[in-house]
Enzyme design. Structure first.
Site, PDB file in Angstrom:
ATOM      1  N   HIS A 192       0.787  -1.254   0.000  1.00  0.00           N
ATOM      2  CA  HIS A 192       0.000   0.000   0.000  1.00  0.00           C
ATOM      3  C   HIS A 192       0.817   1.302   0.000  1.00  0.00           C
ATOM      4  O   HIS A 192       0.770   2.078   0.951  1.00  0.00           O
ATOM      5  CB  HIS A 192      -1.020   0.018   1.138  1.00  0.00           C
ATOM      6  CG  HIS A 192      -0.542  -0.492   2.477  1.00  0.00           C
ATOM      7  ND1 HIS A 192       0.577  -0.012   3.106  1.00  0.00           N
ATOM      8  CD2 HIS A 192      -1.055  -1.449   3.294  1.00  0.00           C
ATOM      9  CE1 HIS A 192       0.718  -0.637   4.255  1.00  0.00           C
ATOM     10  NE2 HIS A 192      -0.247  -1.514   4.391  1.00  0.00           N
ATOM     11  N   ASP A 265      -5.987  -4.420   0.208  1.00  0.00           N
ATOM     12  CA  ASP A 265      -5.932  -4.202   1.661  1.00  0.00           C
ATOM     13  C   ASP A 265      -7.342  -4.270   2.261  1.00  0.00           C
ATOM     14  O   ASP A 265      -7.669  -3.543   3.201  1.00  0.00           O
ATOM     15  CB  ASP A 265      -5.232  -2.880   2.026  1.00  0.00           C
ATOM     16  CG  ASP A 265      -4.699  -2.895   3.455  1.00  0.00           C
ATOM     17  OD1 ASP A 265      -4.795  -3.946   4.138  1.00  0.00           O
ATOM     18  OD2 ASP A 265      -4.180  -1.849   3.898  1.00  0.00           O
ATOM     19  N   GLY A 284      -9.079   0.817   8.262  1.00  0.00           N
ATOM     20  CA  GLY A 284      -9.269  -0.158   7.194  1.00  0.00           C
ATOM     21  C   GLY A 284     -10.615  -0.024   6.505  1.00  0.00           C
ATOM     22  O   GLY A 284     -11.564   0.524   7.069  1.00  0.00           O
TER      23      GLY A 284
HETATM   24  O1  DOR Z   1      -5.945  -0.029   7.341  1.00  0.00           O
HETATM   25  C1  DOR Z   1      -5.386  -1.056   7.669  1.00  0.00           C
HETATM   26  N1  DOR Z   1      -6.071  -2.091   8.173  1.00  0.00           N
HETATM   27  N2  DOR Z   1      -4.055  -1.147   7.539  1.00  0.00           N
HETATM   28  C2  DOR Z   1      -3.356  -2.178   8.031  1.00  0.00           C
HETATM   29  O2  DOR Z   1      -2.174  -2.178   7.908  1.00  0.00           O
HETATM   30  C3  DOR Z   1      -4.046  -3.265   8.754  1.00  0.00           C
HETATM   31  C4  DOR Z   1      -5.450  -3.360   8.346  1.00  0.00           C
HETATM   32  C5  DOR Z   1      -6.284  -4.209   9.246  1.00  0.00           C
HETATM   33  O3  DOR Z   1      -5.864  -5.300   9.610  1.00  0.00           O
HETATM   34  O4  DOR Z   1      -7.395  -3.794   9.599  1.00  0.00           O
HETATM   35 ZN    ZN Z   2      -0.500  -2.525   6.168  1.00  0.00          ZN
HETATM   36 ZN    ZN Z   3      -3.216  -4.663   5.425  1.00  0.00          ZN
END
Ligand code: DOR
Ligand code: ZN
Ligand code: ZN
Length: 391
Positions: A192, A265, A284
């Site tokens: 990312h 992601d 996330g």
């Molecule tokens: O936005 C994110 N969510 N970045 C990450 O590196 C981990 C991921 C998650 O596991 O929710």
């Molecule tokens: Zn990450």
């Molecule tokens: Zn991730």
């Protein structure tokens, strides 16, 4: 059964190098089964399941569990990613060889979810993965520069009173690990990529013969920190949404090939972990079912990529990076097809509640997006058709 493919585009099935499937540990937000449905509906035929599960996928037992469950569900090839390190602070290397030799045959190891801050640990990880003909997929965050960080360090974060996540936290560690990978002669994959400066570092490293590849997420191609004005935690993500000019630079870098591919992601989260204060919310966004439409909107519509280019960034390059010989290539005559059939004229309105994931945290709620996946086939078997997963 005859399938009318008039006006449709056939692409090799998509390969996602970066999916959080949440099993084991957070089956209230996603399971291998529901995530596989989302993947098939999104045109994916292979996904790499990130290691930050509970328990962490840092040993053969967990990676074999994920691999077996993926095979049982059978909608998409689920390849577990192994954790690089054992322990919360990533102080000790995991037994990479044991995971590589397990039934799961792990070839991608990552620190996503628990950063490798120590350069010696990263050096050793690169040495081991080189010996295993594997790759380190690094989360690209210097954690000592992101303590307390909540959003991109800039005007939007300052206005909201949120601690900033500086671009240099990403760029400095990408530069460090490119140098280490070159020193060791190992392969590094950067997860990312979110800033223009990281694209510059990658361009520089590649020009010097570093064995480095990189991915960008659909959300970093389309969205920017102007979304933060609404203060809605659906926009909270790691790395954070950057500026509009970063997003434009990432689109250009993907077209140029400096950034190799798109990875989602995909990060499902429970409603209570998003419908809360910003600082308490988890980072996330969902990504599997919206990835292709966002690539169409950001890359195909402005003329930055043609469909050949879409096949490259969604399928061929990720398959090469992960070493999947049976994915990411055109179908040979008589061979059972692994492909996604896309209607470029199709339009649909995103509704989080209608997505196949258990979680509904999409930042595209209510948006009308171009490009529908009409069918997905895995080795000749339909896994999704007209918006319905096969099982
Ligand atoms: O936005 C994110 N969510 N970045 C990450 O590196 C981990 C991921 C998650 O596991 O929710
Ligand atoms: Zn990450
Ligand atoms: Zn991730």
């Amino acid at each position: 059964e005859v399938l009318d493919a008039g006006g449709l585009v056939a692409l090799p099935g998509f390969v996602d190098l970066h999916t959080h499937l949440r099993e084991p540990g957070r089956e209230d937000t996603e399971t291998i089964e529901t995530g596989s449905r989302a993947a098939a509906l999104g045109g994916y035929t292979a996904v790499f399941a990130m290691a930050n599960t509970d328990p962490v996928a840092d040993n053969a037992v967990v990676v074999e569990h994920v691999w077996r469950r993926g095979r049982e569900v059978g909608l998409v090839d689920v390849h577990p990613v192994g954790a690089v390190t054992v322990g919360l602070r990533g102080e000790r290397l995991a037994e990479l060889g044991t995971m590589a030799r397990s039934a799961a045959g792990v070839r991608v190891f990552s620190d996503d979810g628990h950063c490798v801050a120590d350069p010696l640990v990263m050096r050793r990880a690169l040495e081991y993965t080189k010996a295993l003909d594997a790759v380190v997929a690094q989360h690209a965050e210097e954690p000592r520069l992101t303590v307390g960080a909540q959003a991109h360090e800039g005007e939007a974060a300052a206005r909201l009173g949120l601690a900033g996540w500086p671009a240099v936290a990403e760029e400095s560690i990408v530069a460090r690990d490119c140098l280490l990978a070159r020193h060791v002669g190992a392969r590094l994959h950067v997860c990312h990529v979110s800033t223009e400066g990281t694209a510059d570092v990658l361009r520089w490293a590649k020009a010097r013969g570093t064995r480095v590849s990189a991915e960008v997420t659909p959300h970093h191609l389309l969205l920017d920190d102007s979304r933060l004005s609404g203060y809605d935690p659906v926009n909270k993500v790691n790395p954070p949404l950057r500026t509009g000019s970063d997003a434009a630079a990432l689109r250009a870098a993907l077209a140029e090939g400096v950034v190799d591919c798109v990875a989602t992601d995909h990060a499902p989260h429970a409603a209570q972990d998003k419908d809360c204060e910003w600082s308490a919310a988890r980072p996330g966004m969902l990504g599997l079912q919206t990835a292709l439409p966002i690539v169409v909107r950001t890359m195909v519509e402005p003329g930055l990529l043609d469909w050949r280019g879409v096949a490259r960034v969604m399928s061929e390059r990720p398959a090469e990076i992960a070493g999947l010989p049976d994915q990411g290539r055109p179908i040979a005559v008589g061979e059972p097809a692994t492909l996604a059939l896309v209607d470029p004229a199709g339009r649909w309105t995103v509704r989080g509640a209608d997505l196949a994931s258990i979680a509904a945290n999409t930042p595209y709620e209510g948006m009308e997006l171009p490009g529908t996946v009409v069918a997905t086939l895995l080795r000749g078997t339909p896994t999704a058709r007209d918006g319905k997963a096969a099982s």
